[in-house]
Design a protein around this motif. Structure first.
Motif, PDB file in Angstrom:
ATOM      1  N   VAL A  79       0.768  -0.994   0.098  1.00  0.00           N
ATOM      2  CA  VAL A  79      -0.003  -0.029   0.363  1.00  0.00           C
ATOM      3  C   VAL A  79       1.306   1.429   0.059  1.00  0.00           C
ATOM      4  O   VAL A  79       1.997   1.464   0.993  1.00  0.00           O
ATOM      5  CB  VAL A  79      -1.255  -0.210   1.707  1.00  0.00           C
ATOM      6  CG1 VAL A  79      -0.164   0.026   2.743  1.00  0.00           C
ATOM      7  CG2 VAL A  79      -2.317   0.942   1.378  1.00  0.00           C
ATOM      8  N   GLY A  80       0.508   2.406  -0.772  1.00  0.00           N
ATOM      9  CA  GLY A  80       1.263   3.321  -1.329  1.00  0.00           C
ATOM     10  C   GLY A  80       1.212   3.868   0.821  1.00  0.00           C
ATOM     11  O   GLY A  80      -0.489   4.208   1.379  1.00  0.00           O
ATOM     12  N   VAL A  81       2.140   5.439   0.324  1.00  0.00           N
ATOM     13  CA  VAL A  81       1.949   6.220   1.984  1.00  0.00           C
ATOM     14  C   VAL A  81       1.867   7.624   1.709  1.00  0.00           C
ATOM     15  O   VAL A  81       2.423   8.789   2.376  1.00  0.00           O
ATOM     16  CB  VAL A  81       3.390   5.682   3.162  1.00  0.00           C
ATOM     17  CG1 VAL A  81       3.141   4.418   3.428  1.00  0.00           C
ATOM     18  CG2 VAL A  81       4.273   6.618   2.013  1.00  0.00           C
ATOM     19  N   ASN A  82       1.024   7.653   0.560  1.00  0.00           N
ATOM     20  CA  ASN A  82       0.515   9.034  -0.218  1.00  0.00           C
ATOM     21  C   ASN A  82       1.773  10.046   0.068  1.00  0.00           C
ATOM     22  O   ASN A  82       1.903  11.669  -0.549  1.00  0.00           O
ATOM     23  CB  ASN A  82      -0.508   9.881   0.936  1.00  0.00           C
ATOM     24  CG  ASN A  82      -2.016   8.879   1.378  1.00  0.00           C
ATOM     25  OD1 ASN A  82      -2.564   8.776  -0.054  1.00  0.00           O
ATOM     26  ND2 ASN A  82      -1.991   9.086   2.655  1.00  0.00           N
ATOM     27  N   ASN A  83       3.279   9.394  -1.316  1.00  0.00           N
ATOM     28  CA  ASN A  83       4.020  10.351  -1.053  1.00  0.00           C
ATOM     29  C   ASN A  83       4.542   9.863  -2.726  1.00  0.00           C
ATOM     30  O   ASN A  83       5.587   9.583  -3.327  1.00  0.00           O
ATOM     31  CB  ASN A  83       5.796  10.075  -0.257  1.00  0.00           C
ATOM     32  CG  ASN A  83       5.062  10.439   0.980  1.00  0.00           C
ATOM     33  OD1 ASN A  83       4.977  12.094   1.175  1.00  0.00           O
ATOM     34  ND2 ASN A  83       5.313   9.999   1.995  1.00  0.00           N
TER      35      ASN A  83
END
Length: 181
Positions: A79-83
């Motif tokens: 999952v991505g971490v908004n970066n």
């Protein structure tokens, strides 16, 4: 202010903490020397995206583009971490450069404890999207836990994302609805 029917329209404005105030990317023309590009994120004093282009990576006159990009959809394994980010280049005529960089481009992404709250910090890595095979490829990534920075060398232009293994189920359920009759 009037709408298309000529009626008077009034509404309160919407306050945005970043839109139009903080850049979502930058385009810089390359000269003879190395280049450092910093993109702020939401007005923080720390610049979470830094790109460094060594001298002679591109022909002078080339335009380098760096910016924020959405994360890929979450999966059960990452999952991505908004970066998410984008690193690209265009020649002086505006044509995209898709070839591998002559010297890898250094990219670092700042993250916060809140960004990685739903992932295993030991699994964090920068991934680069391979558009020819439509897969996200893990790059050798250096994680500076003290300063909360992930860094990697980009071998070619593309989209990137700071991804990790989720510590909880973050994938949306799928429902199939069948209508008959």
């Amino acid at each position: 202010l009037r709408n298309a029917m000529g009626d008077s329209v009034e509404h309160a404005g919407i306050i945005s903490r970043y839109m139009w105030k903080h850049p979502l990317g930058a385009t810089v023309q390359v000269g003879e020397e190395a280049l450092r590009i910093e993109i702020p994120y939401g007005g923080e004093e720390i610049s979470p995206q830094v790109s460094c282009v060594p001298a002679n990576t591109f022909k002078p006159g080339t335009f380098v583009v760096v910016g924020w990009s959405p994360d890929p959809p979450p999966t059960e394994s990452q999952v991505g971490v908004n970066n998410g980010c984008l690193v690209g280049a265009f020649d002086e005529t505006g044509r995209a450069i898709d070839a591998p960089f002559s010297t890898p481009v250094f990219v670092s992404l700042h993250y916060t404890a809140q960004d990685i709250a739903h992932v295993d910090p030991q699994s964090l890595a920068i991934y680069l999207f391979n558009s020819q095979e439509a897969v996200w490829e893990k790059l050798p990534t250096t994680i500076d836990v003290q300063n909360q920075v992930a860094s990697a060398l980009f071998p070619h232009p593309g989209k990137c994302a700071l991804l990790g293994a989720p510590v909880e189920d973050l994938t949306a359920p799928r429902t199939n609805i069948r209508l008959e009759g």
